[in-house]
Each structure stands twice: as structure tokens, then as C-alpha cells.
Scaffold this active site. Structure first.
Site, PDB file in Angstrom:
ATOM      1  CD  GLU A 135      -3.016  -0.982   0.144  1.00 31.42           C
ATOM      2  OE1 GLU A 135      -3.076   0.056  -0.532  1.00 31.42           O
ATOM      3  OE2 GLU A 135      -3.756  -1.960  -0.044  1.00 31.42           O
ATOM      4  CG  ASP A 275      -5.664  -6.630  -7.896  1.00 30.82           C
ATOM      5  OD1 ASP A 275      -4.685  -6.938  -7.197  1.00 30.82           O
ATOM      6  OD2 ASP A 275      -6.494  -5.774  -7.539  1.00 30.82           O
ATOM      7  CD  GLU A 368     -14.347  -5.446  -2.094  1.00 33.19           C
ATOM      8  OE1 GLU A 368     -14.771  -4.485  -2.736  1.00 33.19           O
ATOM      9  OE2 GLU A 368     -13.133  -5.635  -1.912  1.00 33.19           O
ATOM     10  CD  GLU A 389     -10.518  -1.408  -8.507  1.00 34.37           C
ATOM     11  OE1 GLU A 389     -11.607  -0.962  -8.056  1.00 34.37           O
ATOM     12  OE2 GLU A 389      -9.461  -1.411  -7.840  1.00 34.37           O
TER      13      GLU A 389
END
Ligand code: DMJ
Length: 574
Positions: A135, A275, A368, A389
Site C-alpha cells: 500500500e 490483480d 465487493e 476499477e
């Protein structure tokens, strides 16, 4: 029935003139007007989020829009009891860092300069805080490196005179603090590190595929900018080790142990925990021009299309057997159509994007997790934390096709965000998409990505004559030949075949040099075969088939082949 006196005529004219004008407008003018209206709307959304953050949360990390207060989320993630934090700790201005490139894209150079100077003078990473490496890399390191590039880019002419590479110095300092995380027997980095003291005692050795495989862009560019190769080497060593752990099917798992290099979770897909690994293989190829990245990406992409694809959806599968494990939509998967655009697989991108959007329309936002086999929401993961996204993929698809339908998708996303998540103090996440109950959190990626991609969908002037790649957190990095080990010989932008206005597309594309290289391979018969990222060979070498599943994807058109009545695979409907 018509008005008689001149005053009434005047009022009548006022009433009908917009209709007359509207009818006189060409389709092109109408779309241009819509784009202008929508980009203004998105800009307002961004400033509503940004201004409230600056008023109620800055210099802390993120805004709590319902209670109009803040969270120090960068360190709270790894330190829930905040044991070691000095009482005077005020956060790391995470949302400000994440907003820097969006400010430039929206043309607000004054605020960008103000923010750069504030960060230059006040930001420090010398804090006793345990942070998540992934992150912190994509949000903080990526945000600083990208802002440094924007601040020094000669075409932008920002912060002239007052900017002495302070953001790059901060990024370099942060990069040094990351390095001890890579000091493991495998070279795979720990998921958590203390910024002041390095790896903590009894630190967990569990991490994710994204955690190891999505560091190469930020750390690689940091090495290019500073001349210190250590950042790139550490990230590259981790990526190579991760790739060496793939199964014979070219699949990876989701979680692993950095001490032993063994998989902990064999099931994986294209969503959470994995991802950005796929995303960074192709983007690293674009930024650094190394064939190694392309080869990894191509094998990985083919394996995904072969083992995870389920109609227009993607399920999860066991990396060892390729057998399906979970048939679920997760909202992070919605980045995949955008990646497919980047490699030229427009048809597949379009069809999976439509499926994601149908779920968005059904719930008003993207939940989600959604159980595809049972057509129901996951019982606990019903939230929507303002994720970008779907907007991201919509931007890529519009950019590549100029199909106005994607503008309508964008408008629907903007309307949903304004109706369900906008509150007086900013934009709030949704806790439960069935009740639209809100949660007190405005994630920094809402400013870094969601607003940015929506804005670029309607106004891409920032990209004109520039060639940028966006990191997984939406921070732009330029494609410059100086960073290429070797410029790939042939960039064949096959995805432009669908583009309606070719001139504009070439001029405006962030992807205009890239990528889907349809490499000509020598075939055994002396002719040439074409290989590309979307290619999936037919199951049988003689192209015979019994069912549709026996047929693959055509290498040149990226279209799925089908089984004819005579039992041969081909593009029969063409
Ligand atoms: C972002 O922080 C990045 O896009 C990351 O790769 C995963 N997704 C979140 C936002 O949803």
C-alpha cells in the site's frame, strides 16, 4: 394557438430556443457538450472530496466524511492499537499525496505547487510505524515519484525555482526504508515493515502475490531517477522469484510465505491479492521495454484466459490443477478489461466490462463480492468503498474505441456516486449495497483513481501529445526511451483498428506506442504465423473440434473461434 403580442413571443422563443438549438447540433457537438458538462461535474466531485479532506483531515491521512474528522490510515492499518506512535503524530498527508497527479490532470497547477511545497517542507518518514509495503509503495512512493516527474516535466513548467527535487528525495528516503523488507532467504519481501526500525520481531512471513509482484514500476522508476540500482534490483529479484513459483500451468496462488517461498493459498483469480501482479508485468514491459516482462505477461495472460475465463466472467481456480474453485465476481476484477485494452484484446474487454456494468446497474454500485453461481451477494462482503476499477476500464475502452456508449456508462457511475455516496463532508463508502447504509471513510484512491479516471473519460486533454502509463494507483509515469533497456522493435497498436477517429486517437493516446506486439514467428512450413497476447490455440493441433470449448482465440483478431458443423475451429461468423 400561437402567441399574439411581442412580449409573449419573447417568452415563447426563450422556452423553445434551447430545443431548436439542440436539434441543430450535430451528434458530435452533442457528445462534446456532454463531455464538457460531465467533466465539470467530475471536477466538482473531486473538489468536494479534496476540500473537505483539507478542511477536516489534513495533514492526517484520510477523511471521515460523516463525522468530519480524520484517520491516520497509513499506519493504523498495521498498528491498530497505535502503540508506538508519538502523541504529536499528525499523519502523512496520504490523501494530499494521492491527489497531486489528479490536480495536474485537472489543470490546477496553483494547488499542485502549494501541495508540493508543503510536502517538501513537512513530510517525514522517520516514524515508528508499521506500514504495509504494497500500500505504501503504490500510494506514497508512486504518488511522490509521479508528482516529482510532473513537477519537473519541461512541458508542465511547475513549481519553477522553488522545487529542488524535494519529492524525489522523500521518495528515495522511503525507498531506503523499504529495502530491509527484501532481506529474506527468498528475496520475497515481508508484507509489513516499520519505517524507522525495519522488520519487526516476530513479523508475519505471510504475504500476497500482489505484495511481491507489484513493486517493479515504482521502485524501477525510482532507480532510474536516482541512479541507485538497489530499488529496481530488489523488486526485480522478488518478481523473478515469484514467477519461478508458478505451476506447470503458468498459474500462481494468492498467498505465500516469504521465508520458505511456499504457497499458502493455491486458489487464485484476477482479483484481490493478485490483480496488480498481472497489471505490472505488462506495464513494466511498456515502461522498461524488457522482453522478459512481456514473456512473463504473455504466459500469465494465456493461462488466465484458459483456466479462469468462464463465459464473460472470470472465476478462481487451483493453480496446480486449473480446476475451478470459486465462481465469484469481486469488484477488484473490474480492472481487467482496462488491462485487456492495453494489450489489444478489445473484444474480450468489451464483453467482460458489460457484465461488470450489469452488476453495477443492478445494485447501483459494484458490491465487493457477488456469488455468480448462486446469483447472490456474498453474506459479509456487501460493501462498496468508492473503488475505481469499473471507471478505469470504462476510460480505457472509450479511449480505444471512441464508442459513446462508454460515456453513458461513465455518466451512470457519476450519477450513482453523487446519489448514494455524496454527503456534506465528502464522499462516504457504502457499507451495504442492499441498504445503501454508509461508512465513515473516504479512501484516498477515490481522489487518486476514481475521480481521475472519470475525469479523463470526459476530458483527456492532459494526455494529448503525451504518452503516460498509469500505475495501479492511477499515478501517471511517462514512457520514455531513456528507461528502455531496448526499445521493442515493433509497436503495433492493434487496438486502434476499432478507433473511429484515428488521427485523434494517435495524438491522444497514453498507450499509443503500445503494445500487443503481434510478433511474426517462423512456422515449420516456411510461412509466418502470428503470435499475440490474446492468442489461445485450439485444443487440437489439427483444429478439429467436438464442442465450442475445443476452440481457442484467434491471434490476429483476438476473436474467439467457434466449432463449425463439420467439426473445425474457425472464425465462421466473420
Ligand atoms: C487501489 O488501491 C489500487 O488500484 C490497488 O491495486 C487495488 N485497488 C485499490 C482500489 O480499489
Amino acid at each position: 394557438m400561437f402567441p399574439r403580442n411581442s412580449g409573449t413571443w419573447f417568452v415563447f422563443f426563450l422556452l423553445i430556443s434551447p430545443t431548436i438549438l439542440y436539434k441543430a447540433m450535430s451528434d458530435e457537438d452533442r457528445w462534446a457538450a456532454k463531455k464538457k458538462r460531465m467533466s465539470d461535474k467530475v471536477r466538482k466531485m473531486f473538489y468536494h472530496a479534496y476540500d473537505n479532506y483539507m478542511i477536516y483531515a489534513f495533514p492526517h491521512d484520510e477523511l471521515k466524511p460523516l463525522t468530519k474528522t480524520y484517520t491516520n490510515s497509513l499506519v493504523e492499518l498495521g498498528n491498530l492499537r497505535l502503540e508506538h506512535l508519538p502523541p504529536e503524530y499528525n499523519g502523512s498527508a496520504l490523501t494530499l499525496i494521492e491527489s497531486l497527479s489528479s490536480l495536474v490532470i485537472m489543470g490546477n497547477n496553483t494547488e499542485f505547487e502549494r501541495a508540493v511545497l508543503w510536502l517538501s517542507e513537512n513530510l517525514t518518514f522517520d516514524i515508528d510505524a508499521r506500514i504495509n509495503l504494497f500500500e505504501c509503495n503504490i500510494r506514497v512512493l508512486g504518488g511522490l515519484v509521479s508528482a516529482h516527474i510532473l513537477a519537473t516535466d519541461s512541458t508542465n513548467r511547475l513549481v519553477q525555482g522553488k522545487y529542488k527535487k524535494q519529492l524525489l528525495n522523500l521518495a528515495e528516503d522511503l525507498g531506503h526504508r523499504f529495502l530491509p523488507a527484501f532481506d529474506t532467504p527468498t528475496g520475497l519481501p515481508y508484507a509489513w515493515i516499520n519505517l524507522k526500525y525495519g522488520v519487526m520481531e516476530h513479523e508475519t512471513t505471510e504475504t500476497s502475490t500482489s505484495g511481491c509482484g507489484s513493486l517493479i514500476l515504482e521502485m524501477g522508476v525510482l532507480s532510474q531517477l536516482t541512479g541507485d540500482p538497489r530499488f529496481e534490483s530488489a523488486a526485480l529479484r522478488a518478481l523473478r522469484k515469484l514467477w519461478s513459483m508458478r505451476s506447470s500451468l503458468n498459474l500462481l496462488g494468492t498467498t505465500l510465505d516469504v521465508g520458505t517461498g511456499e504457497w499458502l493459498e493455491y486458489s487464485s483469480g484476477i482479483g484481490a491479492g493478485v490483480d496488480s501482479f498481472y497489471e505490472y508485468l505488462v506495464k513494466a514491459y511498456i515502461i522498461f521495454g524488457r522482453d522478459e516482462f512481456w514473456r512473463m505477461f504473455q504466459s500469465a495472460y494465456l493461462a488466465v484466459e484458459k483456466y479462469f475465463k468462464h463465459g464473460s466472467w472470470y472465476h478462481e481456480a487451483d493453480m496446480r490443477t486449473g480446476q475451478p474453485t470459486y465462481l465469484q465476481l469481486t469488484s477488484l476484477q473490474a480492472f481487467w478489461p482496462g488491462l485487456q485494452v492495453l494489450v489489444g484484446d478489445i473484444a474480450a474487454a468489451n464483453s467482460s466490462h458489460r457484465e461488470f456494468f450489469s452488476v453495477w446497474e443492478r445494485f447501483g454500485v459494484l458490491p465487493e463480492r457477488y456469488l455468480l453461481d448462486r446469483q447472490m451477494l456474498h453474506p459479509t462482503e456487501k460493501y462498496y468503498p468508492l473503488r475505481p476499477e469499473l471507471a478505469e476500464s470504462t476510460f480505457y475502452l472509450y479511449h480505444a474505441t471512441k464508442d459513446p456508449w462508454y460515456l453513458e456508462v461513465g455518466e451512470s457511475i457519476v450519477n450513482s456516486l453523487n446519489s448514494y455516496t455524496k454527503v456534506e463532508g465528502g464522499f462516504a463508502s457504502i457499507r451495504d449495497v442492499t441498504t445503501m447504509q454508509l461508512e465513515d471513510h473516504q479512501h484516498s484512491f477515490f481522489l487518486a483513481e476514481t475521480c481521475k479516471y472519470l475525469y479523463l473519460l470526459f476530458d483527456d486533454s492532459f494526455l494529448v501529445d503525451r504518452n503516460y502509463i498509469f500505475t495501479t494507483e492511477g499515478h501517471p509515469f511517462p514512457v520514455v526511451s531513456a528507461w528502455h533497456e531496448r526499445l521493442p522493435e515493433a509497436y503495433i497498436p492493434t487496438y486502434w483498428t476499432d478507433v473511429r477517429d484515428e488521427r485523434q486517437a494517435k495524438r491522444a493516446s497514453p498507450m499509443s506506442l503500445q503494445v500487443c506486439p503481434a510478433t511474426a514467428l517462423k512456422s515449420g512450413l516456411g510461412g509466418e504465423q502470428v503470435e499475440s497476447a490474446c492468442h489461445i490455440p485450439d485444443v487440437r493441433a489439427d483444429h478439429r473440434c467436438l464442442v465450442e470449448k475445443d476452440c481457442g482465440v484467434d491471434a490476429t483478431t483476438c476473436r474467439r473461434r467457434s466449432c463449425s458443423m463439420a467439426g473445425y475451429c474457425g472464425l465462421w461468423w466473420a
